[in-house]
Design an enzyme around this catalytic site. Sequence first.
Site, PDB file in Angstrom:
ATOM      1  CE1 TYR A  35      -7.316   8.015 -13.161  1.00 50.50           C
ATOM      2  CE2 TYR A  35      -8.013  10.237 -12.610  1.00 50.50           C
ATOM      3  CZ  TYR A  35      -8.190   8.865 -12.522  1.00 50.50           C
ATOM      4  OH  TYR A  35      -9.216   8.366 -11.792  1.00 50.50           O
TER       5      TYR A  35
ATOM      6  CD  GLU B 265      -7.867   4.570 -16.226  1.00 51.62           C
ATOM      7  OE1 GLU B 265      -8.132   4.392 -17.423  1.00 51.62           O
ATOM      8  OE2 GLU B 265      -8.741   4.784 -15.354  1.00 51.62           O
TER       9      GLU B 265
ATOM     10  CG  ASP C 280      -0.671 -11.926   2.242  1.00 53.77           C
ATOM     11  OD1 ASP C 280       0.184 -11.031   2.386  1.00 53.77           O
ATOM     12  OD2 ASP C 280      -1.885 -11.762   2.468  1.00 53.77           O
TER      13      ASP C 280
ATOM     14  CB  THR D  51       1.214  -4.336   2.976  1.00 53.44           C
ATOM     15  OG1 THR D  51       2.109  -4.799   3.987  1.00 53.44           O
ATOM     16  CG2 THR D  51      -0.134  -5.023   3.132  1.00 53.44           C
TER      17      THR D  51
ATOM     18  CE  LYS E 136      -0.306  -4.938   7.048  1.00 51.87           C
ATOM     19  NZ  LYS E 136      -1.115  -6.169   6.933  1.00 51.87           N
TER      20      LYS E 136
ATOM     21  NE  ARG F  10      -2.562   2.301   5.399  1.00 54.00           N
ATOM     22  CZ  ARG F  10      -2.133   1.883   6.589  1.00 54.00           C
ATOM     23  NH1 ARG F  10      -1.331   2.634   7.318  1.00 54.00           N
ATOM     24  NH2 ARG F  10      -2.499   0.713   7.046  1.00 54.00           N
TER      25      ARG F  10
HETATM   26  C1  LIG Z   1      -2.318  -6.391   6.320  1.00 55.62           C
HETATM   27  C2  LIG Z   1      -2.498  -7.621   5.522  1.00 55.62           C
HETATM   28  C3  LIG Z   1      -3.169  -7.599   4.289  1.00 55.62           C
HETATM   29  C4  LIG Z   1      -3.967  -6.432   3.795  1.00 55.62           C
HETATM   30  O1  LIG Z   1      -3.392  -5.273   3.682  1.00 55.62           O
HETATM   31  P1  LIG Z   1      -4.239  -3.902   3.581  1.00 55.62           P
HETATM   32  O2  LIG Z   1      -3.222  -2.976   3.069  1.00 55.62           O
HETATM   33  O3  LIG Z   1      -4.722  -3.629   4.963  1.00 55.62           O
HETATM   34  O4  LIG Z   1      -5.364  -4.138   2.630  1.00 55.62           O
HETATM   35  C5  LIG Z   1      -3.196  -8.752   3.541  1.00 55.62           C
HETATM   36  N1  LIG Z   1      -2.624  -9.882   3.993  1.00 55.62           N
HETATM   37  C6  LIG Z   1      -2.013  -9.942   5.180  1.00 55.62           C
HETATM   38  C7  LIG Z   1      -1.408 -11.235   5.621  1.00 55.62           C
HETATM   39  C8  LIG Z   1      -1.953  -8.832   5.996  1.00 55.62           C
HETATM   40  O5  LIG Z   1      -1.374  -8.920   7.186  1.00 55.62           O
END
Ligand SMILES: *Cc1c(COP(=O)(O)O)cnc(C)c1O
Length: 431
Positions: free
Chosen positions: A41, A43, A186, A212, A215, A221
């Site tokens: 932990y 925080e 994003d 993220t 991907k 993750r």
């Molecule tokens: C996948 C994605 C997210 C969210 O990601 P999670 O890990 O699934 O919460 C946010 N923005 C975009 C553009 C995404 O493709």
Amino acid sequence: MAALLEQEARRQQEGLELIPSENYASSAVRSVMSSVLMNKYSEGYPKKRYYGGNEVVDEVEKLAQDRAKELFGVPHVNVQPYSGSPANLAVYLACCRPGDTVMGLDLTHGGHLTHGWKVSATGIFFHAISYHVKSDGRIDMNEVRRLAEAYKPKLIWCGATAYPFQVDFEAFGEIADAVGAYLAADIAHIAGLVVGGVHPSPVPHVHIVTTTTHKTLRGPRGGMILVTEKGINKDPELPEKIDRAVFPGLQGGPHDHQTGAIALALYEASLPSFRDYAKQIVRNSKVLAETLIRRGFSLVGNGSENHLMLVDLTPVFGSGGGVFAQMVLDAVNITVNKNTIPGEPMNAFYPSGIRLGTPAATTRGMKEADMERVGQWIADVLAEFRSFRLPEEKDKRKSYIEEAKTVIGSHPTITRVREDVKAFCLKFPIP
Ligand SMILES: *Cc1c(COP(=O)(O)O)cnc(C)c1O
């Protein structure tokens, strides 16, 4: 549990993964994910923890931070968001008050839930205005400018989850500056392409970048929030606001095993081989798109400039036929996801398209010739079932789909292609 793990490993090995948001992390990344770091932990932030025993974890988090700063060229980063969606929520919390106006790409046009979609907390707690794509599939920058000037949003999102083109971050930057908005890119989907040099970086043009890590970046993750030089110039307190929004604003203890795995994934992404990987993702996507177009399929925007494409299935199955394509392809071990198309004639549950992407297939070592083969299989099996139609009457849909599943299950083309796909996939081991 052991049996289930075995089943999932077999499914992944014998199937072709074309969902563009998925990938295979290296076994090194996976071993950090299951390491002793998950017992801790911590925080707070390095040197400012609420728990003892964090001498090592501090170094882990600083390593992840330093690598992210170096790789993306930013002065500040937060590596604690549990995933992409919480990272985005933290940006709202840092930049906006409840009820403030925000802007993002409409979900049915390729935007993400967290860019203000009505059922998302981001659409419930904030006044979200959506922009759209034009009939050529590209973002309507005139509309973005018009809406920004009319509504004066506090925060503008650029970046998407189902968009086959490069994003013009520079044009967004000019619009956001003109109306005094925070601009957040994003890059959840394209982070690996940005790092690999095959997509322009948003960093010079935006204040904040979220991503993220699982991907195209091919890590565990997780999520990250980057604050740019431009962001600090606009608001010198932005780094602190972001950090406070993540903790204690939204989260408790960080997932230190995830932080460690992010540090490792960022190292992998800094290697020359990762640039080759990113290039190959884009080449593969182009070939898959071209193969489908040659076989008569209609693609949104008529192609792919990045790692993904959207197939408009209205000419094949009529409106709402994405579900049939997903089912048929599932039956031959090709995994895709049904997806809305711009101007969706049906709805998000029965969308009229599918989304295909190449990041996972490319990790397995597939190249242009393999993508052409995959495109031919997809075309073959979809053509076989082109008589499927989603019933107009809502109460007939479920039973029609169940029946379609039975027809697909026993069809000789399906059996033949499934065996071909399986044999093909076994030649490309997953990490
Ligand atoms: C996948 C994605 C997210 C969210 O990601 P999670 O890990 O699934 O919460 C946010 N923005 C975009 C553009 C995404 O493709």
